[in-house]
Design a protein around this motif. Structure first.
Motif, PDB file in Angstrom:
ATOM      1  N   GLU A  92      22.495   7.913  -4.322  1.00  0.00           N
ATOM      2  CA  GLU A  92      23.030   9.168  -4.848  1.00  0.00           C
ATOM      3  C   GLU A  92      21.950   9.996  -5.529  1.00  0.00           C
ATOM      4  O   GLU A  92      21.893  11.215  -5.369  1.00  0.00           O
ATOM      5  CB  GLU A  92      24.158   8.906  -5.845  1.00  0.00           C
ATOM      6  CG  GLU A  92      24.766  10.201  -6.341  1.00  0.00           C
ATOM      7  CD  GLU A  92      25.906   9.989  -7.312  1.00  0.00           C
ATOM      8  OE1 GLU A  92      27.039  10.261  -6.929  1.00  0.00           O
ATOM      9  OE2 GLU A  92      25.666   9.546  -8.446  1.00  0.00           O
ATOM     10  N   ASP A  93      21.052   9.342  -6.282  1.00  0.00           N
ATOM     11  CA  ASP A  93      20.090  10.142  -7.057  1.00  0.00           C
ATOM     12  C   ASP A  93      18.851  10.522  -6.253  1.00  0.00           C
ATOM     13  O   ASP A  93      17.984  11.230  -6.753  1.00  0.00           O
ATOM     14  CB  ASP A  93      19.736   9.447  -8.376  1.00  0.00           C
ATOM     15  CG  ASP A  93      18.854   8.222  -8.206  1.00  0.00           C
ATOM     16  OD1 ASP A  93      18.218   8.074  -7.145  1.00  0.00           O
ATOM     17  OD2 ASP A  93      18.793   7.405  -9.137  1.00  0.00           O
ATOM     18  N   GLY A  94      18.745  10.074  -5.005  1.00  0.00           N
ATOM     19  CA  GLY A  94      17.658  10.531  -4.148  1.00  0.00           C
ATOM     20  C   GLY A  94      16.452   9.602  -4.090  1.00  0.00           C
ATOM     21  O   GLY A  94      15.489   9.877  -3.381  1.00  0.00           O
ATOM     22  N   THR A  95      16.497   8.490  -4.819  1.00  0.00           N
ATOM     23  CA  THR A  95      15.383   7.527  -4.770  1.00  0.00           C
ATOM     24  C   THR A  95      15.158   7.045  -3.328  1.00  0.00           C
ATOM     25  O   THR A  95      14.023   6.935  -2.856  1.00  0.00           O
ATOM     26  CB  THR A  95      15.702   6.315  -5.666  1.00  0.00           C
ATOM     27  OG1 THR A  95      16.013   6.775  -6.969  1.00  0.00           O
ATOM     28  CG2 THR A  95      14.515   5.364  -5.750  1.00  0.00           C
ATOM     29  N   ARG A 175      31.011   5.841  -8.221  1.00  0.00           N
ATOM     30  CA  ARG A 175      32.343   5.770  -8.831  1.00  0.00           C
ATOM     31  C   ARG A 175      33.257   4.800  -8.084  1.00  0.00           C
ATOM     32  O   ARG A 175      34.307   4.416  -8.579  1.00  0.00           O
ATOM     33  CB  ARG A 175      32.996   7.152  -8.873  1.00  0.00           C
ATOM     34  CG  ARG A 175      32.750   7.930 -10.150  1.00  0.00           C
ATOM     35  CD  ARG A 175      31.397   8.577 -10.237  1.00  0.00           C
ATOM     36  NE  ARG A 175      31.132   9.466  -9.122  1.00  0.00           N
ATOM     37  CZ  ARG A 175      29.907   9.903  -8.811  1.00  0.00           C
ATOM     38  NH1 ARG A 175      28.859   9.512  -9.506  1.00  0.00           N
ATOM     39  NH2 ARG A 175      29.722  10.695  -7.788  1.00  0.00           N
ATOM     40  N   GLU A 269      20.473   9.848   5.526  1.00  0.00           N
ATOM     41  CA  GLU A 269      19.971  10.475   4.305  1.00  0.00           C
ATOM     42  C   GLU A 269      19.137  11.704   4.618  1.00  0.00           C
ATOM     43  O   GLU A 269      18.267  11.675   5.479  1.00  0.00           O
ATOM     44  CB  GLU A 269      19.121   9.474   3.504  1.00  0.00           C
ATOM     45  CG  GLU A 269      19.926   8.392   2.846  1.00  0.00           C
ATOM     46  CD  GLU A 269      21.042   8.927   1.976  1.00  0.00           C
ATOM     47  OE1 GLU A 269      20.762   9.615   0.995  1.00  0.00           O
ATOM     48  OE2 GLU A 269      22.214   8.670   2.320  1.00  0.00           O
ATOM     49  N   GLY A 271      17.893  15.765   2.578  1.00  0.00           N
ATOM     50  CA  GLY A 271      17.960  16.564   1.362  1.00  0.00           C
ATOM     51  C   GLY A 271      19.359  17.103   1.121  1.00  0.00           C
ATOM     52  O   GLY A 271      19.859  17.079   0.004  1.00  0.00           O
ATOM     53  N   SER A 272      20.007  17.559   2.188  1.00  0.00           N
ATOM     54  CA  SER A 272      21.312  18.185   1.974  1.00  0.00           C
ATOM     55  C   SER A 272      22.389  17.156   1.660  1.00  0.00           C
ATOM     56  O   SER A 272      23.313  17.445   0.916  1.00  0.00           O
ATOM     57  CB  SER A 272      21.711  19.036   3.179  1.00  0.00           C
ATOM     58  OG  SER A 272      21.608  18.306   4.365  1.00  0.00           O
ATOM     59  N   SER A 273      22.253  15.917   2.186  1.00  0.00           N
ATOM     60  CA  SER A 273      23.278  14.926   1.850  1.00  0.00           C
ATOM     61  C   SER A 273      23.144  14.502   0.392  1.00  0.00           C
ATOM     62  O   SER A 273      24.133  14.280  -0.291  1.00  0.00           O
ATOM     63  CB  SER A 273      23.218  13.720   2.798  1.00  0.00           C
ATOM     64  OG  SER A 273      21.963  13.105   2.773  1.00  0.00           O
ATOM     65  N   ARG A 277      25.957  15.186  -2.667  1.00  0.00           N
ATOM     66  CA  ARG A 277      26.449  14.156  -3.588  1.00  0.00           C
ATOM     67  C   ARG A 277      26.205  14.548  -5.042  1.00  0.00           C
ATOM     68  O   ARG A 277      27.024  14.286  -5.909  1.00  0.00           O
ATOM     69  CB  ARG A 277      25.777  12.817  -3.270  1.00  0.00           C
ATOM     70  CG  ARG A 277      26.464  12.078  -2.138  1.00  0.00           C
ATOM     71  CD  ARG A 277      26.055  10.632  -2.128  1.00  0.00           C
ATOM     72  NE  ARG A 277      24.626  10.512  -1.881  1.00  0.00           N
ATOM     73  CZ  ARG A 277      24.091  10.379  -0.674  1.00  0.00           C
ATOM     74  NH1 ARG A 277      24.862  10.334   0.372  1.00  0.00           N
ATOM     75  NH2 ARG A 277      22.808  10.270  -0.531  1.00  0.00           N
ATOM     76  N   ARG A 278      25.036  15.196  -5.256  1.00  0.00           N
ATOM     77  CA  ARG A 278      24.721  15.638  -6.613  1.00  0.00           C
ATOM     78  C   ARG A 278      25.781  16.631  -7.082  1.00  0.00           C
ATOM     79  O   ARG A 278      26.307  16.534  -8.176  1.00  0.00           O
ATOM     80  CB  ARG A 278      23.336  16.282  -6.616  1.00  0.00           C
ATOM     81  CG  ARG A 278      22.980  16.944  -7.926  1.00  0.00           C
ATOM     82  CD  ARG A 278      21.519  17.325  -7.951  1.00  0.00           C
ATOM     83  NE  ARG A 278      21.137  18.105  -6.798  1.00  0.00           N
ATOM     84  CZ  ARG A 278      19.949  18.040  -6.205  1.00  0.00           C
ATOM     85  NH1 ARG A 278      19.045  17.199  -6.626  1.00  0.00           N
ATOM     86  NH2 ARG A 278      19.676  18.781  -5.177  1.00  0.00           N
ATOM     87  N   ALA A 281      28.925  14.821  -7.918  1.00  0.00           N
ATOM     88  CA  ALA A 281      28.814  14.051  -9.151  1.00  0.00           C
ATOM     89  C   ALA A 281      28.866  14.973 -10.368  1.00  0.00           C
ATOM     90  O   ALA A 281      29.508  14.665 -11.368  1.00  0.00           O
ATOM     91  CB  ALA A 281      27.525  13.245  -9.161  1.00  0.00           C
TER      92      ALA A 281
END
Lengths: 286, 323
Positions: A92-95, A175, A269, A271-273, A277-278, A281
């Protein structure tokens, strides 16, 4: 001639160092430290109050019998829940997307997570085992016990981490972690961790024996408890062969399934996915 | 024997990448379900060129850039990035690209130097004689202006500083092609300006080909060697900001005042008009101002022209401006 370095080797080494760095970061982070100590303290307190109760049919302390079981549970919890939640949070956070944008970054990422979860599991096991040895009588730590402890620990991690990674890949956002937590909690309750499994109805015993948690508890008990305590187990035996087979089966299934599921997850995965999600959230937060 | 003597067929000289073409996109199409997002996008970028993909929201900018990054599969068309189809790009290819991602809260516990050193280490095996990979971390930190923050944790940085970390991560492998998707979204004007300076510095230091998307016209004008305007899933115009302005409208607007009255005149040859104006009225002329259509005028006209489905010249779109 310039020496050619294998990029995969470089990525694996970078992954190991990433795992070490993230593990170290955990020790200076209040939240992570709480995560280490809180469950250990709770479990030790519970077992301490159980120490004067007896395992049915024996005069062995129920607290002392529970300690090795909780070690097995800790290994399973780390492999399944910590692995799944790390993966779903870092997706979710892009790591994960950063890893994907780096050459061989996904290999490095996976090795780092295996390193980190293994390290966390070892620390959690030590936080239970070391005080436990002082608090409870009747636990044996012979060289043979160590050998058993180590192989159960290793195969336990190999059996649970890939499955945890698969679960983490299937969840859409952090979540939804309850979808993993609740079944794991249910399995812990039915896997003879806090009370001998033989007290449960037969069908529940059968169900629990499909999953790795029961076998991890059993394996740890076989390492640390006196041989006579095998009498209260199913089949009045430590069933090492069965333990190996079931945990080995989970390991094999996980190792076949995880690369397929992880690859499918990573492929989606972008950038837009991550941005989507960001967005989702942040909407929940406000 | 069937060996043919004489002239051999001329050898085909390498892929487009060898001829100095970094990006080569031909008739790129993308369809989600029954929705066509890209309906035939074609463009090329020479090495070292800064290309800005400009367009309204939903025009397909992000989709295009993600296909080129190899993060998204296309429906049809030919795409080559450094001579390689992104759908089949291997890690060696990946090592030659940089992608600037929007960070959010990832790696918040990492210190800046630690993170750049770590991510850079993946590029070391792909170092070449011409391009030493990765970028020396101390040097990189200086280039992106993070020297004072190098030992801070990423989570402690301000939004603008974090964005510099994003750029640093994107270029740590000394990419030959750099992708940036809406790099300054949510920036205040000062941060935006600093970012533009940073991009200029990058193109000065290395011969990096840059493709960036934005819907900020000012940004496009400042950064681009060439602007591609994407609307409705295809490129409706391309060229430098200047070329685009000229293409859409030959008219310039001349304003002046004479004897307290203000005048406006629209003309295709502003120079000749002003020369005559001054010759005729001499020192009576004050407040002289010549204004060519801005990129914004051009852009609005092009998008409007596209959306109203009109083909051909958009000169008429400027009638009201000239009025």
């Amino acid at each position: 001639m310039t020496p050619t370095v294998n990029p995969l080797f470089v990525a694996a080494r970078a992954g190991l160092s990433r795992g070490r760095i993230e593990l170290r970061q955990g020790f200076t982070n209040a939240e992570t430290l709480w995560g280490y100590f809180f469950p250990s303290v709770i479990l030790l307190v519970v077992m301490f109050f159980l120490r004067d109760s007896r395992v049915p049919g024996t005069d062995f302390s129920l607290g002392a019998q529970t300690l090795p079981s909780t070690l097995g549970m800790t290994v399973a919890f780390g492999g399944l829940v910590s692995m799944a939640s790390t993966l779903v949070i870092e997706r979710e956070d892009g790591t994960l997307l950063r890893a994907k944008a780096t050459p061989n970054g996904m290999l490095g990422y996976l090795i780092s997570k295996i390193t980190m979860i293994s390290g966390m599991t070892l620390v959690s096991v030590a936080l239970l085992l070391v005080p436990g040895l002082f608090l409870f009588d009747g636990l044996t730590l012979s060289p043979g016990a160590w050998v058993t402890l180590v192989w159960v620990l290793l195969i336990g991690m190999v059996a649970t981490m890939p499955i945890g990674a698969v679960l983490g890949s299937l969840l859409s956002n952090p979540r939804n972690m309850a979808l993993v937590m609740l079944p794991v909690m249910g399995l812990i309750a039915t896997s003879g961790i806090f009370y001998p499994i033989t007290a449960l109805p037969g069908w529940l015993q059968g169900l629990a024996q499909v999953f790795p948690i029961y076998w991890l508890g059993l394996g740890m008990r076989s390492a640390l408890l006196p041989g006579a305590m095998a009498a209260v187990e199913i089949g009045e035996s430590w069933r090492h062969l069965e333990t190996l087979l079931v945990l080995g089966g989970w390991a094999a299934a996980g190792l076949v399934l995880a690369p397929v599921v992880l690859r499918r997850m990573a492929r989606r995965e972008s950038g837009s996915s991550v941005a989507a999600r960001r967005e989702k959230a942040l909407q929940r937060v406000t | 024997m069937a060996v043919r003597a004489g002239a051999e067929a001329p050898t085909v000289t390498g892929s487009p990448a060898d001829r100095g073409i970094a990006l080569d996109v031909h008739d790129l199409r993308m369809r989600y379900g029954s929705t066509d997002v890209l309906t035939g996008v074609s463009f090329t970028a020479r090495r070292g060129e800064v290309l800005v993909l400009l367009g309204p929201n939903g025009a397909g900018k992000t989709t295009t850039i993600e296909i080129l990054e190899g993060f998204r599969m296309r429906s049809a068309g030919r795409v080559e990035v450094l001579g390689v189809d992104p759908a089949r790009g291997d890690e060696r290819w990946r090592a030659r690209l940089g992608v600037v991602l929007q960070s959010w809260r990832d790696h918040s516990r990492w210190r800046v130097r630690e993170l750049l050193t770590h991510l850079g280490s993946f590029y070391a095996p792909y170092s070449a004689d011409q391009i030493r990979r990765p970028w020396d971390v101390e040097e990189l930190i200086e280039v992106v202006g993070l020297t004072e923050h190098v030992d801070k944790r990423v989570g402690q940085l301000s939004g603008g500083q974090r964005r510099r970390v994003d750029v640093a991560i994107g270029i740590v492998g000394r990419p030959e092609v750099l992708f940036l998707d809406e790099p300054t979204a949510g920036f205040d004007p000062a941060a935006r300006r600093e970012f533009h300076d940073l991009v200029h510095r990058l193109t000065d230091i290395d011969d990096t080909t840059i493709l960036l998307t934005t819907h900020d016209l000012d940004e496009a004008e400042k950064l681009a060697d060439r602007i591609l305007i994407l609307a409705g899933g295809r490129i409706i115009a391309s060229g430098s900001a200047d070329e685009l302005s000229r293409r859409i409208s030959v008219d310039a607007e001349v304003r002046w005042s004479r004897g307290g009255a203000r005048f406006v005149h629209s003309t295709s040859d502003a120079t000749a008009f002003v020369r005559e104006l001054l010759a005729q009225h001499g020192e009576e002329i004050a407040d002289l101002e010549v204004r060519r259509a801005s990129l914004e005028d051009t852009y609005m006209a092009l998008v409007h022209e596209y959306e109203s489905g009109r083909a051909g010249s958009a000169a008429r779109a400027f009638e009201e401006v000239a009025g």
